[in-house]
Structure formats: C-alpha cells, structure tokens
Scaffold this active site. Structure first.
Site, mmCIF file in Angstrom:
data_model
loop_
_atom_site.group_PDB
_atom_site.id
_atom_site.type_symbol
_atom_site.label_atom_id
_atom_site.label_comp_id
_atom_site.label_asym_id
_atom_site.label_seq_id
_atom_site.Cartn_x
_atom_site.Cartn_y
_atom_site.Cartn_z
ATOM 1 N N GLY A 40 0.834 -1.199 0.000
ATOM 2 C CA GLY A 40 0.000 0.000 0.000
ATOM 3 C C GLY A 40 0.863 1.241 0.000
ATOM 4 C CB SER A 41 -0.068 4.724 0.608
ATOM 5 O OG SER A 41 -0.656 4.633 1.894
ATOM 6 C CB ALA A 97 0.646 7.817 4.376
ATOM 7 C CB THR A 98 -1.084 2.858 5.058
ATOM 8 O OG1 THR A 98 -2.018 3.760 4.477
ATOM 9 C CG2 THR A 98 -1.823 1.889 5.943
ATOM 10 N N GLY A 99 2.042 2.495 5.389
ATOM 11 C CA GLY A 99 3.169 1.624 5.737
ATOM 12 C C GLY A 99 3.942 2.161 6.922
ATOM 13 C CD GLU A 154 6.033 -6.333 -2.102
ATOM 14 O OE1 GLU A 154 6.896 -7.206 -2.126
ATOM 15 O OE2 GLU A 154 5.116 -6.254 -2.952
ATOM 16 C CB CYS A 184 3.634 -0.381 -7.142
ATOM 17 S SG CYS A 184 3.946 -2.007 -7.809
HETATM 18 P P1 NAD Z 1 -3.406 2.322 1.311
HETATM 19 O O1 NAD Z 1 -2.165 2.497 2.122
HETATM 20 O O2 NAD Z 1 -4.426 3.378 1.336
HETATM 21 O O3 NAD Z 1 -4.168 0.973 1.763
HETATM 22 C C1 NAD Z 1 -3.534 -0.290 1.745
HETATM 23 C C2 NAD Z 1 -4.220 -1.200 2.731
HETATM 24 O O4 NAD Z 1 -3.974 -0.740 4.070
HETATM 25 C C3 NAD Z 1 -5.729 -1.274 2.581
HETATM 26 O O5 NAD Z 1 -6.127 -2.632 2.726
HETATM 27 C C4 NAD Z 1 -6.232 -0.423 3.746
HETATM 28 O O6 NAD Z 1 -7.516 -0.778 4.195
HETATM 29 C C5 NAD Z 1 -5.190 -0.728 4.794
HETATM 30 N N1 NAD Z 1 -5.055 0.269 5.870
HETATM 31 C C6 NAD Z 1 -5.322 1.608 5.818
HETATM 32 N N2 NAD Z 1 -5.023 2.178 7.015
HETATM 33 C C7 NAD Z 1 -4.569 1.192 7.816
HETATM 34 C C8 NAD Z 1 -4.098 1.149 9.176
HETATM 35 N N3 NAD Z 1 -4.028 2.248 9.936
HETATM 36 N N4 NAD Z 1 -3.692 -0.025 9.679
HETATM 37 C C9 NAD Z 1 -3.716 -1.141 8.921
HETATM 38 N N5 NAD Z 1 -4.169 -1.174 7.653
HETATM 39 C C10 NAD Z 1 -4.584 -0.022 7.100
HETATM 40 O O7 NAD Z 1 -2.920 2.028 -0.159
HETATM 41 P P2 NAD Z 1 -3.786 1.726 -1.481
HETATM 42 O O8 NAD Z 1 -4.437 2.968 -1.945
HETATM 43 O O9 NAD Z 1 -4.621 0.521 -1.260
HETATM 44 O O10 NAD Z 1 -2.643 1.299 -2.502
HETATM 45 C C11 NAD Z 1 -1.953 2.210 -3.329
HETATM 46 C C12 NAD Z 1 -0.501 2.251 -2.933
HETATM 47 O O11 NAD Z 1 0.056 0.935 -2.941
HETATM 48 C C13 NAD Z 1 0.354 3.047 -3.912
HETATM 49 O O12 NAD Z 1 1.238 3.880 -3.192
HETATM 50 C C14 NAD Z 1 1.128 1.969 -4.664
HETATM 51 O O13 NAD Z 1 2.359 2.396 -5.196
HETATM 52 C C15 NAD Z 1 1.312 0.945 -3.602
HETATM 53 N N6 NAD Z 1 1.594 -0.375 -4.156
HETATM 54 C C16 NAD Z 1 2.857 -0.872 -4.026
HETATM 55 C C17 NAD Z 1 3.180 -2.108 -4.576
HETATM 56 C C18 NAD Z 1 4.572 -2.672 -4.464
HETATM 57 O O14 NAD Z 1 4.770 -3.810 -4.828
HETATM 58 N N7 NAD Z 1 5.561 -1.918 -4.002
HETATM 59 C C19 NAD Z 1 2.195 -2.833 -5.243
HETATM 60 C C20 NAD Z 1 0.916 -2.303 -5.353
HETATM 61 C C21 NAD Z 1 0.622 -1.071 -4.801
#
Ligand code: NAD
Length: 457
Positions: A207-208, A210-212, A229, A263
């Site tokens: 994910g993003s 910020a969340t990571g 990731e 990504c």
């Molecule tokens: P996101 O961070 O908004 O959400 C990702 C997941 O985290 C979702 O399931 C969400 O419900 C969960 N989440 C949100 N807040 C949380 C918290 N406080 N605690 C635990 N879980 C929480 O990201 P997104 O919009 O789903 O994905 C887009 C991002 O993912 C982009 O930045 C993209 O580059 C990245 N991405 C990276 C890869 C990679 O392999 N590096 C692959 C795909 C996507």
C-alpha cells in the site's frame, strides 16, 4: 454489524453492501487462524501444493467472471483484468515448481557423527494487508507462498477490492485449503488496524508509504517479521542513441497502463536533449491514441480512477506543474460526468521543483524532462525518496549498465519498463519499502530457519 459499501468507480453506483468485521470478529478470526496453524504446517507439502494446483484450476475455470468482478469494483479495463489473471497463473506455476527445492532441509555440514542442518519452518500466522490496484497479484504474492510454506493467513484485502478478495478466499477454500487456514477480513483501515492488534508472526503489507509508516510504528515493538511494499516515483532515461519511437511507445504504455495505477508505473521520464523534441512528439501521439471509456468495453485502454480522493492529488499536481511553467500537451482535467475519471495528461518542460516530479501520481499523469548528459540523468533519477524501479533506453548495453548501476532502485530495466517477473525478487529501496516478494527469496521469506545440531550417540 458495521457495513462496507462497494461502489463502481466508473459510475459511482453502489454495487453491493457487505457485512464488515470489527475488533471482536477480527480477534475471533485470529484465534481460529492460530488454532489451525500447527495442523496445516504438519500437512505434507505435496498436499498443500495440491490445494494450490486446484486453486489455479479454479482461477482458470472462473477467469471471465473474476475479471468482470475486478473490473467492476476497481475500474480496471477488462483486458487488463484478464492479463492480471493470466499473469497470476505464471506466478502460481513458479511457486509450485520451486517450493520443494526451496523448502527442503539443507545439510550444511556432515563429519563423522556430527551433522548440521537448516530447516525452513513456517513463520506461523501471517497478516496480509493489501492494496487494490493489482488485487490478484499483490494478494497472491503473499497468500500462495505463505500457504505453501505452512502458514495460516489472515487476509485483509483493500476496501476497494473486497469482492476480489472474497473470490480469492472462496477459490482457495474450494480447492481444499481449510477455512481456518485462509481467512478473509472485510473492511477498511480500521479493520487493518484491528488485525495488527492481534498476535501474528508476520505482517506483509502492500500500500501507500503513509499507511506503511503507520504500520511500522505499530508493529515495530512486537518483533514480528514486517514487509512493506510501498509506492514509487519510478524514472526512465531515454539516451540520445535510443530508438525514439520504440521508447516513446513503450514508456507511454508504462506510464498509462492500468490507468497509471501501478506501483511500478513510469512516473518520471528524462530524455537526452538531442532527441527530446522528437520523443515528446511521439510520446504525446501515443497517449492521444489511448481510448478512455467504459472499463468493460474491449477496446478501452484508460479506465476509471479507483479511489475518488486521488482525483484531488492528480489535479493538484497538474495545477502545480502549470503554475510553475510546465508545458501541457494533452489532458489536464478530471472527468465531468459520473464516476472517477481523469484525462491522460502529459507535461514537458518539467523540473524537480514540481510535485509531478517528486510525489507519486498514481494516475495517468506524467512529466518529461530534458537532460544534457548521462550524469545529469543519474543525478535526477536518484533525486527521490523512493526506489522501486528505474530504466534506461539505449541500444548500448554497457552505457545502460553504467547508468543503472548508479541508480538506487530494487529493480532496473534496460529497454523495458513496468515489468514484474515471478523469477526475480520484487523489493523497494528507501520509502518504497522493506522486504520482498516473488523469486525463491519470496518463498523463503515466509519461513524462519531452524538450526539443527545432530550428534549420533
Ligand atoms: P493504502 O495504504 O491506502 O491501503 C492499503 C491497505 O492498508 C488497505 O487494505 C487499507 O484498508 C489498509 N489500511 C489503511 N489504514 C490502515 C491502518 N491504519 N492499519 C492497517 N491497515 C490499514 O494504499 P492503497 O491505496 O490501497 O494502494 C496504493 C498504494 O500501494 C500506492 O502507493 C502503490 O504504489 C502501492 N503499491 C505498491 C506495490 C509494491 O509492490 N511496491 C504494489 C501495489 C501497490
């Protein structure tokens, strides 16, 4: 019970409403996954592989309806949904082919009565919190090797790809994976956060940034394996000796495929001044040929923006680039009708004072910058907090390698882009994350080594 509404991003219409998890159901599911883990780890690898083989067959059987479901809830063009599912089959094949050799106990020393061995034991219960943009890929990059290695999985698909997450879970259960071994959690960030309150042995997040970063803070003191990731701002450099037409067509596809929501989308393009004008012209012509429209239509190339809030991010980047003097060649606006739409947008004459060259766009928006030398290109490519992928277009292999060796990225491309292979590790540097998936390392990462010192009596 709380509810999760699922909307079609192409129309804004409600698809369905699902019952969502809450703190107490998450805790109950985590307890089930914990209780089931030993029996699953004790199940012979051949049986676990048979389940994954049956899962693969289920994906093949249901491919068309699975593609439709993904397209409806994410806005991904239908052909790209099929591509993702077909690509998944190759990833499953890789994991199945490599599991035995990768997980076999290694004898590293044998002398007289003394033997030393490394056994690959499962982590235990793993949490997989996932993104929506390639829900089958990012879900199964974790789920398949985690199950093969004997872990139980608590899987929280994105709230923007939950129907797909439920399909993955359904097909795994149908294939023979016990219901307590593979458990889906339904909901948004609060459900993900509740999952992290449970005792798990590994957290695998896509994910993003910020969340990571938030997850890393929560999980850090628990000493569990953590993989993140995250996003990128992936650069490509087009040298003065490149085939400009080929480079322009490849990079336009790399920037706009999946509506720029990959990504490893190409997010920054640097072009040598000698071929800059020619490149910009060919790139813009290619982008103008992409058809935007109903994601279900066979000839659609640009689909919907999955998350509505991203429209503001894209518009802000466009406005900032315009205000700072970039040249807009096409696009630049969000759609005016129903649903979440943004025009494919190309800027030239950009620079690193502009957000479009600094922060992840994650949409069909791209900047092209002129450079005077390879050294300048390297400097600009590394002027980022991310480090997922980077590429070079030139027929000269030595020149490409000289550039790519200096670039800080987990994956580098010569004359290609936006490409992922199951045989190669997928990892990010800097704010693009820690850990990896795919390759044989991406099987081992779901294990911990147990050291055996064996002396015959
Ligand atoms: P996101 O961070 O908004 O959400 C990702 C997941 O985290 C979702 O399931 C969400 O419900 C969960 N989440 C949100 N807040 C949380 C918290 N406080 N605690 C635990 N879980 C929480 O990201 P997104 O919009 O789903 O994905 C887009 C991002 O993912 C982009 O930045 C993209 O580059 C990245 N991405 C990276 C890869 C990679 O392999 N590096 C692959 C795909 C996507």
């Amino acid at each position: 019970m709380s509810q999760l509404a699922i909307h079609n991003p192409a129309t804004g219409h409600l698809i369905t409403t699902l019952g969502a998890d809450d703190a107490s159901t998450v805790a109950a599911k985590a307890a089930r996954a914990r209780a089931a883990q030993h029996a699953w780890a004790a199940t012979p690898l051949a049986e676990r592989k048979a389940c994954i083989t049956a899962f693969r067959a289920g994906v093949v059987h249901d491919l068309e309806s699975l593609a439709f479901t993904m397209t409806r809830e994410t806005g991904k063009p239908i052909k790209m949904s099929r591509n993702e599912l077909n690509g998944l089959l190759g990833r499953i094949d890789f994991f199945l082919a490599e599991a035995d050799a990768t997980l076999a106990t290694q004898t590293v020393f044998a002398d007289g009565g003394m033997t030393e061995q490394i056994q690959h034991t499962p982590l235990g219960v793993v949490a997989n919190i996932s993104a929506w943009n390639y829900p089958w890929f990012v879900g199964c990059n974790v789920i398949v090797p985690a199950l093969l290695t004997g872990n139980t999985v608590l899987y929280k698909p994105s709230e923007y790809a939950t129907l797909t997450g439920l399909e993955i879970t359904r097909l795994l259960h149908k294939a023979g994976v016990p219901e307590d071994v593979m458990i889906c959690l339904v909901g948004g960030g609060a459900v993900g956060a509740a999952l992290l309150e449970q005792k798990v042995d590994g957290v695998f997040f896509t994910g993003s940034y910020a969340t990571g970063a938030r997850i890393a803070q929560t999980v850090g003191s628990k000493f569990v394996k953590l993989q993140l990731e995250l996003g990128g701002k992936d650069p490509t450099y087009v040298c003065d000796d490149a085939n400009v037409q080929v480079a322009a067509e490849s990079l336009a596809d790399g920037a706009m495929y999946n509506t720029g929501q990959s990504c490893c989308s190409v997010e920054r393009v640097y072009v040598h001044e000698k071929v800059y004008d020619q490149f910009v012209q060919a790139f813009v012509a290619t982008v103008k040929s992409f058809k935007t429209g109903d994601p279900v239509a066979e000839d659609t190339y640009i689909g919907a923006i999955t998350r509505a809030p991203q429209l503001d991010v894209l518009q802000a980047q466009v406005d900032d680039a315009k205000a700072k003097g970039a040249t807009l060649h096409t696009g630049g606006h969000r759609g005016t009708g129903e649903g979440n739409w943004f025009e494919p947008t190309v800027f030239s004459d950009v620079n690193h004072s502009m957000e479009i060259m600094r922060e992840e766009s994650f949409g069909p928006v791209i900047g092209i910058q002129k450079v005077g030398s390879d050294a300048e290109a390297v400097k600009l490519m590394n002027d980022t907090r991310y480090g997922l992928t980077a590429g070079v277009f030139t027929p000269n292999e030595a020149r490409a390698k000289a550039v790519l060796e200096q670039v800080n990225a987990g994956t580098v491309y010569w004359n290609c882009c936006d490409r992922v292979s199951p045989r190669l590790p997928w990892s990010g540097h800097g704010d693009s994350g820690v850990g990896l998936t795919l390759s044989t390392y991406g099987i081992q990462t779901f294990t911990r080594p147990k050291a055996w010192h064996l002396r015959k009596a």
